[in-house]
Design a protein around this motif. Structure first.
Motif, PDB file in Angstrom:
ATOM      1  N   ILE A  57      -4.020  -2.608  -3.315  1.00 26.09           N
ATOM      2  CA  ILE A  57      -3.935  -3.308  -4.604  1.00 26.09           C
ATOM      3  C   ILE A  57      -2.514  -3.786  -4.851  1.00 26.09           C
ATOM      4  CG2 ILE A  57      -4.108  -2.986  -7.105  1.00 26.09           C
ATOM      5  CD1 ILE A  57      -6.450  -1.062  -6.546  1.00 26.09           C
ATOM      6  N   GLY A  58      -1.542  -2.951  -4.484  1.00 23.19           N
ATOM      7  CA  GLY A  58      -0.138  -3.319  -4.668  1.00 23.19           C
ATOM      8  C   GLY A  58       0.235  -4.568  -3.900  1.00 23.19           C
ATOM      9  N   VAL A  59      -0.217  -4.667  -2.652  1.00 21.55           N
ATOM     10  CA  VAL A  59       0.081  -5.849  -1.837  1.00 21.55           C
ATOM     11  C   VAL A  59      -0.530  -7.095  -2.470  1.00 21.55           C
ATOM     12  CG1 VAL A  59      -0.391  -6.945   0.391  1.00 21.55           C
ATOM     13  CG2 VAL A  59       0.418  -4.594   0.309  1.00 21.55           C
ATOM     14  N   GLY A  60      -1.746  -6.961  -2.967  1.00 18.76           N
ATOM     15  CA  GLY A  60      -2.379  -8.093  -3.645  1.00 18.76           C
ATOM     16  C   GLY A  60      -1.602  -8.541  -4.872  1.00 18.76           C
ATOM     17  N   LEU A  61      -1.135  -7.591  -5.651  1.00 20.14           N
ATOM     18  CA  LEU A  61      -0.354  -7.934  -6.842  1.00 20.14           C
ATOM     19  C   LEU A  61       0.993  -8.554  -6.486  1.00 20.14           C
ATOM     20  CD1 LEU A  61      -1.057  -4.812  -9.088  1.00 20.14           C
ATOM     21  CD2 LEU A  61      -1.930  -7.138  -9.378  1.00 20.14           C
ATOM     22  N   ILE A  62       1.611  -8.056  -5.417  1.00 11.59           N
ATOM     23  CA  ILE A  62       2.907  -8.598  -4.993  1.00 11.59           C
ATOM     24  C   ILE A  62       2.768 -10.074  -4.636  1.00 11.59           C
ATOM     25  CG2 ILE A  62       4.605  -8.561  -3.123  1.00 11.59           C
ATOM     26  CD1 ILE A  62       4.170  -5.472  -3.085  1.00 11.59           C
ATOM     27  N   PHE A  63       1.814 -10.399  -3.775  1.00 12.56           N
ATOM     28  CA  PHE A  63       1.695 -11.785  -3.340  1.00 12.56           C
ATOM     29  C   PHE A  63       1.109 -12.686  -4.421  1.00 12.56           C
ATOM     30  CE2 PHE A  63       2.294  -9.836   0.852  1.00 12.56           C
ATOM     31  CZ  PHE A  63       3.393 -10.593   1.236  1.00 12.56           C
ATOM     32  N   ALA A  64       0.336 -12.130  -5.338  1.00 17.91           N
ATOM     33  CA  ALA A  64      -0.119 -12.922  -6.487  1.00 17.91           C
ATOM     34  C   ALA A  64       1.074 -13.322  -7.344  1.00 17.91           C
ATOM     35  CB  ALA A  64      -1.127 -12.136  -7.311  1.00 17.91           C
TER      36      ALA A  64
END
Length: 64
Positions: free
Chosen positions: A13-20
């Motif tokens: 989830i963190g990786v998704g939020l970072i790139f978003a």
């Protein structure tokens, strides 16, 4: 193994939020793309290290 699988949800989830956030920031200020991309990859690496530490701890715990 179930514990590690559940623990890997957080970094995913963190990786998704970072790139978003990187995409959103680039859309708002295209001239800052290089700086945002560098910051995005640095935080991505830190997040993935947490997932790898969890994997290593799983293997250490399963050998005992």
């Amino acid at each position: 193994m179930i514990g590690y699988g559940l623990g890997a949800i957080g970094p995913g989830i963190g990786v998704g939020l970072i790139f978003a956030a990187v995409i959103n920031g680039t859309a708002r200020q295209p001239e800052a793309e290089g700086k945002l991309r560098g910051l995005g990859f640095q935080t991505f690496i830190l997040t993935e290290v947490l997932a790898l530490i969890g994997l290593v701890l799983y293997f250490i715990a399963s050998t005992k």
